[in-house]
Design an enzyme around this catalytic site. Structure first.
Site, mmCIF file in Angstrom:
data_model
loop_
_atom_site.group_PDB
_atom_site.id
_atom_site.type_symbol
_atom_site.label_atom_id
_atom_site.label_comp_id
_atom_site.label_asym_id
_atom_site.label_seq_id
_atom_site.Cartn_x
_atom_site.Cartn_y
_atom_site.Cartn_z
ATOM 1 N N CYS A 53 0.849 -1.191 0.000
ATOM 2 C CA CYS A 53 0.000 0.000 0.000
ATOM 3 C C CYS A 53 0.891 1.250 0.000
ATOM 4 C CB CYS A 53 -0.895 -0.001 1.232
ATOM 5 S SG CYS A 53 0.033 0.046 2.795
ATOM 6 N N HIS A 176 -0.222 -4.425 19.635
ATOM 7 C CA HIS A 176 0.276 -4.069 18.302
ATOM 8 C C HIS A 176 0.971 -2.707 18.357
ATOM 9 C CE1 HIS A 176 0.215 -3.014 14.013
ATOM 10 N NE2 HIS A 176 -0.007 -4.290 13.759
ATOM 11 N N GLU A 178 1.131 -0.241 16.306
ATOM 12 C CA GLU A 178 0.327 0.905 15.910
ATOM 13 C C GLU A 178 -0.635 1.317 17.013
ATOM 14 O OE1 GLU A 178 -3.310 2.088 12.988
ATOM 15 O OE2 GLU A 178 -1.861 0.662 12.159
ATOM 16 N N THR A 244 -5.558 1.090 12.057
ATOM 17 C CA THR A 244 -5.985 1.223 10.660
ATOM 18 C C THR A 244 -6.167 -0.103 9.941
ATOM 19 O OG1 THR A 244 -3.685 1.431 9.912
ATOM 20 C CG2 THR A 244 -4.876 3.472 10.413
ATOM 21 N N ASN A 314 -3.314 -6.801 9.145
ATOM 22 C CA ASN A 314 -4.201 -6.679 7.985
ATOM 23 C C ASN A 314 -4.305 -8.000 7.234
ATOM 24 O OD1 ASN A 314 -2.594 -6.486 5.204
ATOM 25 N ND2 ASN A 314 -1.349 -5.460 6.755
#
Length: 409
Positions: A53, A176, A178, A244, A314
């Site tokens: 991405c 995590h 993030e 996200t 993800n």
């Protein structure tokens, strides 16, 4: 969309070409249907969107530039730059050292770092505490900061909510990188709390309604809330943001549930005061990849291969979606496919490697779903495709298939 300068060996001559042809035909991204690659005895359904991405390519470009610009200096990464072993192994082979692992366990003491060292902040971002520690040691932290702009968007949304006196509810995995970073940034501004899943949201709803007391809250959510969090006061006004890479439908379900709880307690006429309309804070790539995966579920495939790092959030959500319909094998490279009769893959529910035999059915044609996570190079997907294709005799060549595909599209 910006084009990044990343090493050529991450670029793909097969799936990369297919993605580019699909992109040129559908510039507005309105068609999420998969691409069928028909080799005769085996057919692959390739997701419309998968692989690197914007944030990952940005991080890779900056990291390799840091190496090139600092040949005579020590270069460190706070932790894995992205959750992909191929990329991280290559960076380490070029001399980059990791300061800690993804769980925050230290490899290199902070005391070893010198002002002349180069420190790269990974795509997940880092906590305010670590950034301040680096600054206090005289290290420059912004030049090679690869924090994904969509992660920073969540931080900005959290700051705005806090300034409007909402407590921040973060849907994410507490350990995590993030989520740890988002929690740290959010905690600077006001009360914050991490929810792992809908079960946590339902439990939080009980505290909002008052059917559970504050002491139970402090025990049940231990380690997931800011210091001094007062559930009786701080749960009167809330806004939901997320890591996200979480499953979009789950984030939306959590937000919808908590909104319904607030309506039940305060009335629909007062909901705007008590519940912030944050919409969605997932990044575009997570949304695109998940939407493309839903389209894969409409195919009549025999099984699915999902390629990506085993600690990639993800990617695990793409696996979770594929498992709703297909036998699904989560692999980090073509090396996990040992033969036509044996595959080594990762059970992310139990966090362990498993072996499955006779995973390819004896039929003609065999139909396979193939996709990957946002931190997986397309070249890895190519290698998985080619390894699987090698088990089928009398298959159409890749060259002929690509020529036919280009003519059709």
């Amino acid at each position: 969309m910006k084009k990044f300068e990343i090493p050529a060996y991450y670029r793909s001559p097969i799936t990369g070409k297919i993605k580019e042809l699909r992109r040129l035909k559908d510039l507005r991204k309105q068609d999420f249907s998969p691409t069928l690659l028909d080799f005769g005895p085996v057919q692959f359904y390739i997701a419309r969107h998968f692989g690197f991405c914007y944030g990952v390519e940005n991080a890779i470009e900056i990291s390799y530039r840091a190496i090139e610009e600092n040949l005579h200096r020590r270069v460190f990464l706070l932790s894995q730059m992205i959750h992909n072993q191929e990329v991280n192994n290559d960076l380490q082979s070029r001399g980059i050292k990791f300061i800690m692992d993804t769980d925050g366990r230290q490899f290199i003491p902070w005391s070893d770092l010198k002002p002349d060292d180069v420190v790269i902040i990974p795509a997940f971002g880092t906590t305010v505490e670590i950034e301040n520690l680096l600054l206090d040691k005289g290290l420059e932290v912004q030049k090679y900061n690869t924090t994904c702009p969509f992660v920073e968007k969540v931080w900005n949304r959290s700051e705005k909510l806090s300034l409007d006196h909402y407590s921040i509810i973060i849907h994410g995995k507490p350990k995590h990188e993030e989520t740890r970073a988002t929690f740290s940034h959010s905690a600077r501004r006001g009360p914050s709390l991490v929810l792992r899943d809908m079960s946590d949201a339902i439990s939080l709803g009980d505290f909002i309604r008052g059917s559970k007391n504050s002491q139970d809250f402090l025990f049940e959510f231990a380690g997931k809330y800011t210091e001094g969090f007062n559930p009786e006061k701080d749960l009167q006004r809330i806004g939901v943001v997320n890591q996200t890479t979480m499953l979009a439908t789950e984030t939306q379900a959590i937000a919808d549930y908590l909104r319904a709880v607030m309506v039940q307690k305060y009335g629909l006429q007062n909901i705007a005061y008590h519940f912030a309309d944050t919409r969605d804070t997932l990044c575009y790539a997570t949304n695109d990849n998940q939407d493309a995966t839903y389209e894969l579920l409409k195919t009549d495939a025999d099984f699915a291969l999902v390629v990506g790092g085993y600690n990639s959030s993800n990617t695990s959500h793409i696996v979770e979606l594929c498992e709703r319909k297909f036998p699904t094998y989560f692999i980090n490279s073509d090396q996990e496919i040992k033969s036509r009769n044996e595959i080594h893959h990762f059970n992310f529910h139990e966090k362990k490697k498993v072996i499955t035999e006779n995973f390819i059915p004896e039929k003609d044609p065999v139909r396979i779903v193939l996709t990957s996570g946002a931190s997986c190079p397309d070249t890895l997907v190519d290698r998985v495709l080619l390894k699987t294709l090698s088990f089928f005799e009398n298959s159409k060549s890749v060259e002929n298939l690509l020529q036919d595909f280009e003519r059709k599209i």
